[in-house]
Design a protein around this motif. Sequence first.
Motif, short mmCIF file in Angstrom:
data_model
loop_
_atom_site.label_atom_id
_atom_site.label_comp_id
_atom_site.label_asym_id
_atom_site.label_seq_id
_atom_site.Cartn_x
_atom_site.Cartn_y
_atom_site.Cartn_z
N ARG A 296 0.62 -1.06 -0.03
CA ARG A 296 0.19 0.04 0.04
C ARG A 296 0.88 1.31 -0.04
O ARG A 296 2.01 1.22 0.12
N PRO A 297 0.47 2.26 -0.57
CA PRO A 297 1.17 3.63 -0.49
C PRO A 297 1.33 4.00 0.86
O PRO A 297 0.89 3.79 1.78
N VAL A 298 2.62 4.72 1.00
CA VAL A 298 3.43 5.09 2.32
C VAL A 298 2.36 6.00 2.94
O VAL A 298 1.61 6.98 2.16
N GLY A 299 2.12 5.57 4.31
CA GLY A 299 1.06 6.51 5.29
C GLY A 299 -0.41 5.84 5.14
O GLY A 299 -0.92 6.54 6.05
N GLN A 300 -0.43 5.20 4.28
CA GLN A 300 -1.99 4.57 4.25
C GLN A 300 -2.19 3.41 5.62
O GLN A 300 -1.26 2.74 5.66
N ILE A 301 -3.16 3.57 6.17
CA ILE A 301 -3.47 2.43 7.29
C ILE A 301 -3.61 1.06 6.65
O ILE A 301 -4.31 0.80 5.93
N THR A 302 -2.91 0.45 7.17
CA THR A 302 -2.84 -1.44 6.67
C THR A 302 -3.64 -2.04 7.80
O THR A 302 -4.19 -2.66 7.21
N THR A 303 -3.52 -1.91 8.80
CA THR A 303 -4.34 -2.54 9.88
C THR A 303 -4.68 -1.81 11.09
O THR A 303 -3.90 -0.91 11.29
N GLN A 304 -5.82 -2.19 11.77
CA GLN A 304 -6.00 -1.66 13.22
C GLN A 304 -6.43 -2.54 14.21
O GLN A 304 -6.91 -3.57 13.83
N THR A 305 -6.14 -2.45 15.45
CA THR A 305 -6.61 -3.27 16.32
C THR A 305 -7.09 -2.42 17.66
O THR A 305 -6.73 -1.26 18.04
N PRO A 306 -8.47 -2.69 17.80
CA PRO A 306 -9.18 -3.64 17.52
C PRO A 306 -9.68 -3.72 16.07
O PRO A 306 -9.46 -2.38 15.43
N ALA A 307 -10.11 -4.62 15.32
CA ALA A 307 -10.40 -4.54 13.88
C ALA A 307 -11.81 -3.66 13.53
O ALA A 307 -12.42 -3.19 14.60
N GLY A 308 -12.05 -3.27 12.70
CA GLY A 308 -13.17 -2.12 12.21
C GLY A 308 -14.63 -2.73 12.87
O GLY A 308 -15.31 -1.98 12.89
N ASP A 309 -14.84 -4.11 12.55
CA ASP A 309 -16.14 -4.57 12.89
C ASP A 309 -16.48 -4.82 14.17
O ASP A 309 -17.30 -5.63 14.76
N ASP A 310 -15.30 -5.07 14.89
CA ASP A 310 -15.24 -5.64 16.39
C ASP A 310 -16.13 -4.49 17.48
O ASP A 310 -15.99 -3.26 17.23
N LYS B 252 -16.66 2.40 24.17
CA LYS B 252 -16.14 3.81 23.97
C LYS B 252 -15.04 3.84 24.85
O LYS B 252 -14.85 3.39 25.91
N GLY B 253 -14.17 4.69 24.26
CA GLY B 253 -12.99 4.99 25.04
C GLY B 253 -11.66 3.99 24.81
O GLY B 253 -10.66 4.31 25.25
N THR B 254 -11.93 2.99 24.07
CA THR B 254 -10.97 1.72 23.81
C THR B 254 -9.82 2.36 23.21
O THR B 254 -10.25 3.16 22.10
N THR B 255 -8.77 1.89 23.23
CA THR B 255 -7.70 2.75 22.54
C THR B 255 -7.34 1.88 21.42
O THR B 255 -7.31 0.54 21.34
N VAL B 256 -7.27 2.49 20.17
CA VAL B 256 -7.06 1.78 18.91
C VAL B 256 -5.77 2.03 18.29
O VAL B 256 -5.13 3.06 18.28
N VAL B 257 -4.95 0.92 17.98
CA VAL B 257 -3.90 1.03 17.71
C VAL B 257 -3.56 0.75 15.97
O VAL B 257 -4.47 -0.23 15.47
N LEU B 258 -3.04 1.79 15.42
CA LEU B 258 -3.21 2.04 13.80
C LEU B 258 -1.79 1.49 13.33
O LEU B 258 -0.70 1.67 14.07
N THR B 259 -1.74 0.88 12.14
CA THR B 259 -0.42 0.33 11.32
C THR B 259 -0.50 1.12 10.15
O THR B 259 -1.58 0.76 9.52
N ARG B 260 0.30 2.02 10.30
CA ARG B 260 0.48 2.80 8.58
C ARG B 260 1.82 2.00 7.57
O ARG B 260 2.57 1.29 8.30
N SER B 261 1.36 2.21 6.37
CA SER B 261 2.29 1.55 5.42
C SER B 261 3.71 2.35 5.39
O SER B 261 3.71 3.44 5.31
#
Length: 188
Positions: free
Chosen positions: A23-37, A41-50
């Motif tokens: 994927r292009p540089v800077g685009q989000i590749t994954t997140q935890t928790p996943a999008g449909d989980d 509210k208030g849960t910390t979401v960890v993002l992974t960028r390309s």
Amino acid sequence: LKTLQAQGFAVDPTAVEQEYSTRPVGQITTQTPAGDDMVPKGTTVVLTRSKGVEQLTVPDVTGDKEADAKAKLAAAGFKVKVTTKANGGVAEGTVYDQTPNSGVTAAKGSLVTIFVSNGPEQVPVPDLTGRTQDQAIQMLTDLGLGANPLLVVDADPAHTGKVQSQDPLPSKKVSKGTAVTFWVAVAP
């Protein structure tokens, strides 16, 4: 980030992870928790960028045997294409060139073409019978072959000055640079 924060999730921009990806540089590749989980509210979401595609240094495989070169390039993270071609200066089965060149950086998984010698170029020996010595030498020279003229005594005046026999025989394939011996008739 703003979208997640607007929905009540915590996102620490300094804790964003990075990974190599197609994927292009800077685009989000994954997140935890996943999008449909379903999470509170208030849960910390960890993002992974390309970080984009990983760039690797192409190793030098010139002079290597074909199998060794293929193994070295595969271990370095590259795909390999083999092209064989006659090359009299390099032993058969040996890599004499590569594209891209060694030392260049290329994307992981990209194609490296290696050029492998299948030995010297082969050419068919021409039929020299009935030719003059000069004609025979010219024919051989034009094909990249050497000439080794010898004389043979022949009483038939129609044969004088003409090639009577040769070795190797006509149409036999030989390596460029091979000398062809031929016998030119001379009067007794």
